[in-house]
Design a protein around this motif. Sequence first.
Motif, PDB file in Angstrom:
ATOM      1  N   THR A  16      34.474  36.254  34.878  1.00 13.08           N
ATOM      2  CA  THR A  16      33.191  36.933  34.768  1.00 13.08           C
ATOM      3  C   THR A  16      33.309  38.046  33.735  1.00 13.08           C
ATOM      4  OG1 THR A  16      32.704  36.486  37.097  1.00 13.08           O
ATOM      5  CG2 THR A  16      31.392  38.191  36.005  1.00 13.08           C
ATOM      6  N   VAL A  17      32.427  38.000  32.747  1.00 11.87           N
ATOM      7  CA  VAL A  17      32.422  39.000  31.682  1.00 11.87           C
ATOM      8  C   VAL A  17      31.152  39.834  31.831  1.00 11.87           C
ATOM      9  CG1 VAL A  17      32.600  39.427  29.215  1.00 11.87           C
ATOM     10  CG2 VAL A  17      33.668  37.383  30.212  1.00 11.87           C
ATOM     11  N   SER A  18      31.325  41.096  32.075  1.00  4.85           N
ATOM     12  CA  SER A  18      30.170  41.975  32.269  1.00  4.85           C
ATOM     13  C   SER A  18      29.741  42.582  30.939  1.00  4.85           C
ATOM     14  CB  SER A  18      30.520  43.087  33.252  1.00  4.85           C
ATOM     15  OG  SER A  18      31.554  43.903  32.730  1.00  4.85           O
ATOM     16  N   SER A  69      45.181  30.136  37.556  1.00  5.53           N
ATOM     17  CA  SER A  69      45.195  31.534  37.984  1.00  5.53           C
ATOM     18  C   SER A  69      44.884  32.410  36.788  1.00  5.53           C
ATOM     19  CB  SER A  69      46.552  31.917  38.582  1.00  5.53           C
ATOM     20  OG  SER A  69      47.585  31.772  37.623  1.00  5.53           O
ATOM     21  N   GLY A  70      44.616  33.682  37.055  1.00  5.22           N
ATOM     22  CA  GLY A  70      44.412  34.634  35.981  1.00  5.22           C
ATOM     23  C   GLY A  70      42.970  35.023  35.736  1.00  5.22           C
ATOM     24  N   GLY A  71      42.043  34.390  36.438  1.00  5.82           N
ATOM     25  CA  GLY A  71      40.654  34.751  36.271  1.00  5.82           C
ATOM     26  C   GLY A  71      40.364  36.127  36.849  1.00  5.82           C
ATOM     27  N   GLY A  72      39.151  36.621  36.562  1.00  5.23           N
ATOM     28  CA  GLY A  72      38.771  37.913  37.084  1.00  5.23           C
ATOM     29  C   GLY A  72      37.540  38.455  36.395  1.00  5.23           C
ATOM     30  N   LEU A  73      37.299  39.737  36.614  1.00  2.00           N
ATOM     31  CA  LEU A  73      36.154  40.434  36.031  1.00  2.00           C
ATOM     32  C   LEU A  73      36.648  41.298  34.878  1.00  2.00           C
ATOM     33  CD1 LEU A  73      33.176  41.399  36.109  1.00  2.00           C
ATOM     34  CD2 LEU A  73      33.917  43.133  37.765  1.00  2.00           C
ATOM     35  N   VAL A  74      35.999  41.165  33.734  1.00  3.46           N
ATOM     36  CA  VAL A  74      36.398  41.923  32.549  1.00  3.46           C
ATOM     37  C   VAL A  74      35.140  42.339  31.796  1.00  3.46           C
ATOM     38  CG1 VAL A  74      36.636  39.855  31.116  1.00  3.46           C
ATOM     39  CG2 VAL A  74      37.961  41.912  30.554  1.00  3.46           C
TER      40      VAL A  74
END
Length: 122
Positions: free
Chosen positions: A119-121, A7-12
């Motif tokens: 995901t790193v924008s 857990s803990g993933g996301g968009l940053v």
Amino acid sequence: QVQLVESGGGLVQTGGSLRLSCAASGRSFSSYAMGWFRQAPGKERGFVAAISWSGGATKYADSVKGRFTISRDNAKNTVYLQMNSLKPEDTAVYYCGAAAFVATSDRGYDYWGQGTQVTVSS
């Protein structure tokens, strides 16, 4: 058997931070070395970091040294990956695995979680 759930993933944004967690259940978590791997689209799964059963030894891929930190809390049956100074090239699905010994090859791991997207924008 060991069950692993990431857990803990996301968009940053570039330069940001995330902390991934991998919660284990089943057989004795504290007897396993743990590792984090990642897989970007069109690429093979690659080593990120690993930690010994006691937490006394760690290994990192060159691409993440100085930015990522692996740690574990055996009382909570959880391993963490603190990711700082994130770059677009860190974008991938991140997997945790459990192994008998610290290993940098995914062939050394006996159990895997389902993965969490980072995901790193730019």
